[in-house]
Scaffold this active site. Sequence first.
Site, PDB file in Angstrom:
ATOM      1  N   LYS A   1      23.322  18.753  26.863  1.00  0.00           N
ATOM      2  CA  LYS A   1      23.502  20.135  27.311  1.00  0.00           C
ATOM      3  C   LYS A   1      23.357  21.165  26.189  1.00  0.00           C
ATOM      4  O   LYS A   1      22.788  22.241  26.412  1.00  0.00           O
ATOM      5  CB  LYS A   1      24.841  20.278  28.032  1.00  0.00           C
TER       6      LYS A   1
ATOM      7  N   ALA B   1      23.351  11.730  29.384  1.00  0.00           N
ATOM      8  CA  ALA B   1      24.355  12.510  30.127  1.00  0.00           C
ATOM      9  C   ALA B   1      24.533  13.891  29.505  1.00  0.00           C
ATOM     10  O   ALA B   1      23.593  14.475  28.979  1.00  0.00           O
ATOM     11  CB  ALA B   1      25.665  11.741  30.201  1.00  0.00           C
ATOM     12  N   SER B   2      25.757  14.405  29.523  1.00  0.00           N
ATOM     13  CA  SER B   2      26.011  15.796  29.133  1.00  0.00           C
ATOM     14  C   SER B   2      25.866  16.058  27.645  1.00  0.00           C
ATOM     15  O   SER B   2      25.961  17.214  27.212  1.00  0.00           O
ATOM     16  CB  SER B   2      27.414  16.206  29.591  1.00  0.00           C
ATOM     17  N   THR B   3      25.625  15.023  26.829  1.00  0.00           N
ATOM     18  CA  THR B   3      25.420  15.267  25.400  1.00  0.00           C
ATOM     19  C   THR B   3      24.144  16.065  25.146  1.00  0.00           C
ATOM     20  O   THR B   3      23.968  16.611  24.049  1.00  0.00           O
ATOM     21  CB  THR B   3      25.349  13.941  24.622  1.00  0.00           C
TER      22      THR B   3
END
Length: 664
Positions: free
Chosen positions: A334, A330-332
Amino acid sequence: MAPRRRIAIRNHSAEANLFARRTFIAFIGVLMVLLLLFSNIFDLEISSYEKYQTRSNSNRIKLLPVAPNRGLIYDRNGVLLAENKAIYSLEIIPEQVEDIKASVAEVSALLEISQEKQQKFFKALKRKRRFKPVELHSRLSDQQVALFSVNQHKFPGFFIDARLKRYYPFADLTTHNLGYVARINREDVKKLDAQGKSENYAATHGIGKLGIEKYYEDILHGTIGHQEVEINNQGRIIRTLNFTPPVPGKDLTLTLDIELQMIAKRALSGKRGAVVAMDPRDGGILAMYSNPSYDGNLFVHGISSKNYSKLLNSKNLPLINRSIQGYPPASTVKPFMALLGLEEEIITPQTRIWDPGWYQMKGIDNKYRDWKKWGHGWVNLTKAIEESCNVYFYNLAYKLGINRISTMMEKFGFGDYTGVDLHEETRGVVPSVGWKRARYNQPWYTGETISVGIGQSYWTVSPLQLTQATSILVNKGEIKIPHLLMAMSDSQQLASQDQGKIIKSAENPDKLGRQVETIFYENKPPIKLKNHDNWQLVLDAMHNTVQRPGATGYNAFKGSTYDAAGKTGSAQVARLGQDEKYDAETTQEHKRDNAMFIAFAPYENPEIVVAVAIENVAKGGGATNAAPVARQIMDQYFGNRVILSKDKNMHPQHDDLYGVQESD
């Protein structure tokens, strides 16, 4: 009258010669027999002395193997994690018991031994010689030992035998790291034979099955000893002639901090997930806990089919070590995507895009939605990380393309083994054109690249991989190998086992005052960027994510006495339709989102990196579920220390940053 027959005169000379010849022949025959006899005696007593002496001794002298004591395992502070505990069993020598059935019944009534164990005893009795001990009951309690000791005079031929068995005092708290020791089975025997190690296990009943116990089996096991005894023709031991003591296994000291493990367990109570905490300065794993777990002691003595079936069929899957299994990141990811965008000069710190709440490729009807329905407005790099803006990274991934993304992410260790000293680690998946063709025999579509930009699609990483990747980020490209082993009593065996990973060892006293060999690990070649300042740009944005009021990670770390940085994430598990809205309350549990979070502290000189993954959360995302878990770990680590940033200008302001709501 008939004439009388003339009597022949005997030829004495001829008879004497005949006798002499016969005597000579007989003498020669006897001499030859004697020569043959003496020749055989010479062969037996001189030429073949050693051969027949050995065969004679094998009938008279027997070597009995003596098992070594298994090495102990400690945490970094000297707390014992795996020990050898005395187990007491009731043994019987049949020939010394007059009425064995009556005696067994009487002692069973005294110690409350079940009928099932009594039946097993009598079955075993038929296969054993009468002068050899047979076990009636194992794992006697202290009360049973005391009760029998008082009444032992009533039971001649009965005695209590003590042996050492592996014991894990923290039970399920350390199982996924330590593994466990269990009985040697046929597969183990085949492997030991193939490796030429079976002789060293002649007296050993257990072997490491998982975790550290398996990875460092050769070091923990030790070297077998021998007892040389004289026996009679029935195999009964008459006396001991010689004794070669076994060499005990080496004691290991791990990088784990058992107190951090306890905090991790408490923080994950009632949840499915994992926590990994690591020291980015050397790669030592401080905590690694997977919840739910199970008690490894169940396997040491042979787990019952009922208990094993319960573990195997549990919907929470406690047998899986989630800390080294794959989750969508997921957004980790980014921050890593942002670093790649800067490196490839696709974006700059000032690059801004408009976020209306969705992203759409030209000529495609499908819209890729942001977590914030009405969008984030104008977004630059820092704000995109602080607010976890999906649209910014959709656009970035589209411009980068899957090939550049997969190549860079592999450098951070995604899609590969970290090198941790556990055999059970999985590689995870960094999706690419080649990977999809090999796995599914299908082409890669641009729309899939969009999802990869926010850590979705086929991408899977383990919490340990996330921890290592974050460590590389805070070390600005330096790669430390995650490891659990910190020190041991002798590193020579280790160096031969892990060549290429271990570079040296140094003798130092540990916290218990023991002289141990501290292990130093070789690092991989660092990641080098065209512009070294890009590291700091991404780290600053992660710092703002936790420290800036209104940013996604702020609430979880508000009021902390140390200066932390991090990134939240919420991984979508089930695919949603174009117009379908996600509602955790009405969604089946196994289809709910996962909560992710990565963090490090202190910001300026990081001492700890933490990654958290929590499965199928009922409400909220990484900020409300995973970040508080990391906070508890760090609170325990720093204790009462106050470590705040020296730079007062670490939180750049944005004119358009108002009313920020918590996302992932």
